[in-house]
Design an enzyme around this catalytic site. Structure first.
Site, PDB file in Angstrom:
ATOM      1  N   TYR A  65      24.480  39.991  66.465  1.00 41.75           N
ATOM      2  CA  TYR A  65      24.004  39.079  65.422  1.00 41.75           C
ATOM      3  C   TYR A  65      25.224  38.380  64.836  1.00 41.75           C
ATOM      4  O   TYR A  65      26.195  39.041  64.440  1.00 41.75           O
ATOM      5  CB  TYR A  65      23.247  39.831  64.303  1.00 41.75           C
ATOM      6  CG  TYR A  65      22.876  38.890  63.186  1.00 41.75           C
ATOM      7  CD1 TYR A  65      21.738  38.085  63.291  1.00 41.75           C
ATOM      8  CD2 TYR A  65      23.694  38.727  62.078  1.00 41.75           C
ATOM      9  CE1 TYR A  65      21.432  37.157  62.300  1.00 41.75           C
ATOM     10  CE2 TYR A  65      23.401  37.805  61.087  1.00 41.75           C
ATOM     11  CZ  TYR A  65      22.270  37.025  61.207  1.00 41.75           C
ATOM     12  OH  TYR A  65      21.981  36.100  60.228  1.00 41.75           O
ATOM     13  N   TYR A 108      14.180  35.541  55.664  1.00 43.67           N
ATOM     14  CA  TYR A 108      13.209  35.939  56.700  1.00 43.67           C
ATOM     15  C   TYR A 108      11.843  36.269  56.119  1.00 43.67           C
ATOM     16  O   TYR A 108      11.287  37.333  56.361  1.00 43.67           O
ATOM     17  CB  TYR A 108      13.744  37.129  57.506  1.00 43.67           C
ATOM     18  CG  TYR A 108      15.089  36.860  58.116  1.00 43.67           C
ATOM     19  CD1 TYR A 108      15.208  36.011  59.218  1.00 43.67           C
ATOM     20  CD2 TYR A 108      16.240  37.398  57.577  1.00 43.67           C
ATOM     21  CE1 TYR A 108      16.429  35.713  59.755  1.00 43.67           C
ATOM     22  CE2 TYR A 108      17.483  37.106  58.105  1.00 43.67           C
ATOM     23  CZ  TYR A 108      17.575  36.274  59.190  1.00 43.67           C
ATOM     24  OH  TYR A 108      18.792  35.975  59.728  1.00 43.67           O
ATOM     25  N   ASP A 142      33.858  39.191  65.491  1.00 41.29           N
ATOM     26  CA  ASP A 142      33.102  38.886  64.279  1.00 41.29           C
ATOM     27  C   ASP A 142      33.070  40.155  63.422  1.00 41.29           C
ATOM     28  O   ASP A 142      32.275  41.060  63.654  1.00 41.29           O
ATOM     29  CB  ASP A 142      31.679  38.431  64.671  1.00 41.29           C
ATOM     30  CG  ASP A 142      30.807  38.171  63.445  1.00 41.29           C
ATOM     31  OD1 ASP A 142      31.238  38.477  62.327  1.00 41.29           O
ATOM     32  OD2 ASP A 142      29.677  37.667  63.635  1.00 41.29           O
ATOM     33  N   LYS A 172      31.436  38.361  53.813  1.00 37.07           N
ATOM     34  CA  LYS A 172      30.747  39.417  53.064  1.00 37.07           C
ATOM     35  C   LYS A 172      31.627  40.117  52.031  1.00 37.07           C
ATOM     36  O   LYS A 172      31.782  39.616  50.931  1.00 37.07           O
ATOM     37  CB  LYS A 172      30.127  40.407  54.046  1.00 37.07           C
ATOM     38  CG  LYS A 172      28.961  39.782  54.825  1.00 37.07           C
ATOM     39  CD  LYS A 172      28.194  40.827  55.565  1.00 37.07           C
ATOM     40  CE  LYS A 172      27.040  40.272  56.366  1.00 37.07           C
ATOM     41  NZ  LYS A 172      25.823  40.092  55.598  1.00 37.07           N
TER      42      LYS A 172
HETATM   43  N1  PMP Z   1      28.109  37.792  61.475  1.00 39.98           N
HETATM   44  C1  PMP Z   1      27.716  39.028  61.164  1.00 39.98           C
HETATM   45  C2  PMP Z   1      28.226  40.183  61.986  1.00 39.98           C
HETATM   46  C3  PMP Z   1      26.837  39.234  60.094  1.00 39.98           C
HETATM   47  O1  PMP Z   1      26.415  40.492  59.804  1.00 39.98           O
HETATM   48  C4  PMP Z   1      26.400  38.126  59.333  1.00 39.98           C
HETATM   49  C5  PMP Z   1      25.460  38.269  58.149  1.00 39.98           C
HETATM   50  N2  PMP Z   1      24.511  39.248  58.215  1.00 39.98           N
HETATM   51  C6  PMP Z   1      26.843  36.851  59.696  1.00 39.98           C
HETATM   52  C7  PMP Z   1      27.717  36.727  60.765  1.00 39.98           C
HETATM   53  C8  PMP Z   1      26.399  35.625  58.938  1.00 39.98           C
HETATM   54  O2  PMP Z   1      26.915  35.585  57.668  1.00 39.98           O
HETATM   55  P1  PMP Z   1      26.200  34.739  56.512  1.00 39.98           P
HETATM   56  O3  PMP Z   1      24.890  35.374  56.251  1.00 39.98           O
HETATM   57  O4  PMP Z   1      27.171  34.828  55.365  1.00 39.98           O
HETATM   58  O5  PMP Z   1      26.082  33.342  57.030  1.00 39.98           O
END
Ligand code: PMP
Length: 423
Positions: free
Chosen positions: A145, A16, A246, A275
């Site tokens: 997100y 970003y 998620d 993560k």
């Molecule tokens: N879902 C959530 C809840 C996240 O926090 C993130 C990453 N910040 C993602 C999906 C996307 O993961 P990545 O950056 O490994 O593509």
């Protein structure tokens, strides 16, 4: 500025940032435990766990060993037509540690891709004849997100989630308001009524609900009521709509439970993990699902239409398996609970500050929400000078340190927050 950071500034995008007016980037030379060592010798206490990932800290001997052992065997092989022990071992661990119905695992190479795969599974489940033929949309909640790829982006918050820029390229999904009730509070019936009405009205179109359980992360670090999640899950069941949780950010203990869904006693149909899965060593994510969905996807005899080049990468799956072993054998609940108590105590004192709108803490996550956007470049410099690594965004200063952080180091992080408030 050094030759390296000069080159970086001109040629490299960071997350970003713009190429025309980039934010400064600090060169890290090495990292160990909870400390990042900069090229100029300064040491920073890490309050970010590299965006939720490095739960065991950096340069961990057991994780290093897992990578080295695997490296001596093979770094990578294609997953088409081949399989290997680290992938199967990791899948077995994930099947064991998640709720019993989640039996099937797809390894993806990033969180965003895991979300894409979950969406694809849900749509394909319906299209293959296992659900409703016309169900080709998702229902989600504002403030979410889910990643930066197009499918994921389409279910991010429509205001702060880049929708405006790419509106014509994104499918139109259904959105509910961000849950108003905080974590620990009861949900208001009007919120659930609104969700039910939406589901009833658009049931034919809605393949699945996708949400981040309990903690909305990059969309605003909002902790919402477990009742809300429980009610939404019940509505999904009633209306035969799949539920995608998620847990890419929340998974593996961060909220005080192994998975945030546990706060509400909810078992989703699809679960996205990432993560902290590899302890922050390598990029890897997983989409897990039930037998019903896994078989439903192929109800028409078709295959699941996804297969990344680096699927189930041996190095990544090996280090993930070791990271999960470490986690399960560690007193993580006690550590996260101790971090939670300390964050609540020490960040709590900022609640009355005139620049602060709200302070909230859940598990090993502490958030100080300011009234005005934080001047990231200026504040970042002050943090680095104070020997801490915190990375604010928007109006939010937040802490999510490695679980192994000691109280004295955590204290330095919570003290440093004052630097961003103009004290
Ligand atoms: N879902 C959530 C809840 C996240 O926090 C993130 C990453 N910040 C993602 C999906 C996307 O993961 P990545 O950056 O490994 O593509």
């Amino acid at each position: 500025m050094t030759a390296l950071t000069d080159f970086d500034r001109v040629h490299l995008w960071h997350p970003y940032t713009s190429m025309t007016d980039p934010l400064p980037a600090f060169e890290v030379e090495s990292a160990a435990g909870v400390r990042l060592r900069l090229r100029d010798g300064r040491e920073l206490i890490d309050g970010m766990a590299s965006w939720w990932c490095a739960i065991h800290g950096y340069n961990h001997p057991a994780l290093n060993c897992a990578v080295e052992d695997q490296l001596a065997k093979m770094a990578h092989v294609m997953f088409g037509g081949l399989t290997h022990e680290p992938a199967v071992r990791l899948a077995r661990t994930l099947v064991d540690m998640t709720p019993a119905p989640l039996q099937h695992v797809f390894f993806a190479d990033s969180g965003s891709v895991a979300v894409e795969v979950a969406i694809k599974m849900a749509l394909q489940f319906h299209a293959a004849g296992a659900g409703r033929a016309g169900a080709d949309r998702l229902l989600t909640i504002r403030g979410g997100y889910h990643g930066d790829t197009f499918g994921a982006m389409a279910v991010c918050d429509p205001v702060n989630g880049m929708h405006e820029r790419f509106a014509s390229a994104l499918p139109g999904h259904f959105f509910l308001d961000r849950p108003a009730a905080r974590f620990g509070a009861a949900v208001e019936s009007r919120e659930i009524d609104a969700a039910e009405q939406m589901m009833r009205e658009h049931r034919d179109r809605i393949a699945a609900v996708i949400l981040e359980p309990i903690v909305q992360g990059a969309g605003g670090m909002w902790f919402y009521s477990a009742d809300y999640l429980r009610e939404i899950a019940a509505l999904c069941q009633r209306h035969d709509i799949l539920l995608i949780a998620d847990e890419i950010a929340t998974g593996f203990g961060r909220t005080g439970r192994m998975f945030a869904c546990e706060h509400a006693g909810v078992v989703p149909d699809l679960l996205c993990l990432g993560k902290a899965l590899t302890g922050g060593y390598l990029t890897l994510a997983a989409t897990m699902t039930t037998e019903r969905v896994a078989h439903g996807v192929s109800a028409d005899g078709g295959v699941l239409a996804h297969g990344p080049t680096f699927m189930a990468n041996p190095l990544a799956t090996a280090v993930a398996a070791e990271s999960l072993r470490l986690l399960q054998e560690s007193p993580w609940q006690a550590r996260v609970a101790a971090i939670e108590r300390q964050l609540a105590d020490e960040l709590g004192r900022y609640a009355q500050h005139p620049a602060v709108a709200d302070v909230r803490v859940l598990g090993a996550i502490g958030v100080v929400e300011c009234r005005q956007p934080v001047d990231v470049a200026r504040v970042q410099q002050r943090f680095v000078e104070a020997g801490v690594w915190l990375r604010p965004f928007g109006r939010l200063i937040y802490l999510m340190p490695p679980y192994i952080i000691e109280p004295a180091d955590l204290r330095r992080l919570t003290d440093a927050v004052a630097l961003a408030l103009g004290d």
